[in-house]
Scaffold this active site. Structure first.
Site, short mmCIF file in Angstrom:
data_model
loop_
_atom_site.label_atom_id
_atom_site.label_comp_id
_atom_site.label_asym_id
_atom_site.label_seq_id
_atom_site.Cartn_x
_atom_site.Cartn_y
_atom_site.Cartn_z
N ARG A 58 8.98 -21.79 3.49
CA ARG A 58 7.83 -22.56 2.99
C ARG A 58 6.96 -23.07 4.15
NH1 ARG A 58 7.74 -27.77 2.04
NH2 ARG A 58 9.92 -27.99 1.45
N TYR A 111 -16.35 -20.44 -8.76
CA TYR A 111 -15.31 -19.92 -9.64
C TYR A 111 -14.81 -21.04 -10.55
CZ TYR A 111 -10.77 -18.16 -11.12
OH TYR A 111 -9.69 -17.80 -11.88
N ASP A 183 -16.13 -20.35 0.59
CA ASP A 183 -15.31 -19.36 -0.10
C ASP A 183 -15.94 -18.00 0.19
OD1 ASP A 183 -14.15 -17.57 -1.89
OD2 ASP A 183 -13.79 -19.10 -3.41
N LYS A 208 -8.34 -10.37 -4.14
CA LYS A 208 -9.54 -9.56 -4.30
C LYS A 208 -9.67 -8.52 -3.17
CE LYS A 208 -9.73 -12.17 -7.77
NZ LYS A 208 -9.83 -13.57 -7.62
N1 LCS Z 1 -12.51 -17.83 -5.32
C1 LCS Z 1 -13.21 -16.89 -5.97
C2 LCS Z 1 -14.61 -16.59 -5.54
C3 LCS Z 1 -12.65 -16.23 -7.05
O1 LCS Z 1 -13.37 -15.31 -7.68
C4 LCS Z 1 -11.32 -16.55 -7.45
C5 LCS Z 1 -10.67 -15.89 -8.60
C6 LCS Z 1 -10.64 -17.53 -6.76
C7 LCS Z 1 -11.25 -18.13 -5.67
C8 LCS Z 1 -9.24 -17.93 -7.13
O2 LCS Z 1 -8.34 -16.98 -6.65
P1 LCS Z 1 -6.92 -16.63 -7.35
O3 LCS Z 1 -6.16 -17.90 -7.43
O4 LCS Z 1 -7.20 -16.05 -8.67
O5 LCS Z 1 -6.31 -15.69 -6.36
N2 LCS Z 1 -11.54 -15.16 -9.40
C9 LCS Z 1 -11.27 -14.51 -10.45
C10 LCS Z 1 -12.25 -13.85 -11.21
O6 LCS Z 1 -13.44 -13.85 -11.00
N3 LCS Z 1 -11.66 -13.21 -12.21
O7 LCS Z 1 -10.31 -13.48 -12.24
C11 LCS Z 1 -9.97 -14.33 -11.12
#
Ligand code: LCS
Length: 393
Positions: A58, A111, A183, A208
């Protein structure tokens, strides 16, 4: 190998490499929760910081460190912190940099859950938040209060594709003593390096583009300064939203082809955007690679390419969008983005469902908005698929 002075593509392949007893060409998966101390003194020295040996996964783990150091090199950062998800990265940053009575200004079309956790959860702990269209710098200046501590931007924003001027935000942040958090999920360090433009913290949903294969969830944070790094790492380890060694291995594997994947997806996206733009059933499109994008000049200035994300609306509104999504065959109707496969989704009812309708509309997330994450398939096949699906509309 030290890749500090090497090119971006060399860093993608070799940054983060570690020395280990068997000479493995790739970073092995150290699938262990804990590490053996040589003796009692060694254990005590690891805890006191006199020795930098590993203690407990961790806190740190060789596979995870390799991934963290790779992203830090690619973003020209001091160091990196890998997390269980992009939301793990976001909440670690919020919790580390904000306290009761503090105020954060954020991109309105951020998001959905990144907004929700501020509005509904951190508000219970006395954190104030304002959501504005950060693509107009004047909106940010107008929202600054004496207790503002953090300026948080997502650029391009999910899903409106609005672009925020990172350099201008960095200037505002310096002037008002704020920390600028970006971000960078939609771009990856291949297309945008916010720390070079004056940001203090950059974070990603590794789920992503960085991993790129739609097979893991993950997140990462990098910082410019050791002081901020220490705060965020402390919070991440205390909240326990660390990445897992196998997740880190998968992310490192995906990362190696980042440049190749983005180049190809971006070329496909440019062709597709041109097709969509002139389609008679389409009422609007927002893609940073088209001169019709309201911040086309800014996109060209601060990004090294327009990427492979776009949003568009159909003349028939949401009903037409629904028909389109129900009739694609090659594109997958799914949330997430930045993978090798083309994905289509409806943010108002899916990724941004948690945001109230009033706030969605204020942020530009209209009911007719359809979001497309363009993959690396043959572009003719993607166009053919959208063409046949649009025929059903
Ligand atoms: N930041 C952005 C710009 C995102 O699009 C997402 C998730 C996150 C942070 C959060 O990341 P995660 O915890 O899911 O790894 N975006 C998503 C979307 O547009 N569709 O499904 C998830």
């Amino acid at each position: 190998m030290n890749t500090k002075n090497k090119g971006f593509n060399t860093k993608l392949i070799h940054a983060g490499e570690i020395e280990e007893p068997y000479g493995s060409a790739t970073v092995p998966i150290y699938q262990t929760s804990t590490f053996r101390f040589k003796n009692a003194k060694h254990g005590a020295d690891c805890f006191s910081g006199k020795s930098d040996g590993y203690i407990y996964t961790r806190l740190a783990n060789p596979t995870i460190r390799a991934f963290e150091q790779s992203i830090a090199e690619l973003e020209n950062a001091y160091d990196g912190i890998a997390t269980s998800s992009g939301m793990g990265a976001i909440t670690s940053v919020y919790m580390a940099l904000l306290g009761a009575g503090d105020h954060i200004i954020s991109t309105g079309a951020v998001y959905g859950p990144a907004r929700g956790v501020l509005e509904f959860d951190l508000s219970r702990f006395g954190v104030e938040s304002s959501f504005v269209n950060t693509s107009d710098i004047e909106n940010i200046i107008a929202a600054i209060k004496p207790n503002t501590r953090v300026l948080y931007i997502e650029t391009p924003a999910n899903p409106t594709m609005e672009i925020t001027d990172i350099l201008a935000c960095a200037e505002i942040a310096r002037k008002h003593n704020l920390l600028l958090v970006v971000d960078n999920t939609f771009c990856s360090p291949y297309l945008q390096k916010p720390l070079d433009l004056g940001a203090d913290v950059v974070l990603h949903s590794v789920t992503k583009f960085i991993n790129g294969h739609a097979d893991i969830v993950g997140g990462v944070i990098v910082t410019k300064e050791p002081r901020v790094y220490k705060k965020v790492r402390h919070m991440m380890t205390y909240m326990g939203c660390n990445m897992d060694p196998t997740q880190a291995y998968m992310a490192l594997r995906g990362l190696k082809t980042l440049a190749l994947r983005i180049e190809r997806a971006q070329n496909n996206a440019l062709c597709l955007a041109e097709f969509i733009q002139f389609h008679p059933k389409v009422s609007w499109i927002k893609y940073p690679g088209l001169s019709s994008h309201p911040q086309y000049a800014l996109a060209r200035k601060q990004m090294d390419g327009p990427g492979s994300m776009m949003s568009f609306g159909l003349k028939g509104g949401f009903k037409a969008g629904e028909k389109l999504m129900d009739n694609v065959r090659l594109a997958i109707l799914a949330v997430s983005l930045g993978g090798v496969e083309t994905l289509i989704q409806h943010p108002a009812s899916m990724t941004h469902a948690a945001v109230s309708r009033k706030h969605k509309l204020a942020a530009g997330i209209s009911d007719d908005l359809v979001r497309l994450s363009v993959g690396i398939e043959d572009v003719d096949d993607i166009i053919e698929d959208l063409k046949q699906a649009l025929n059903h509309v």
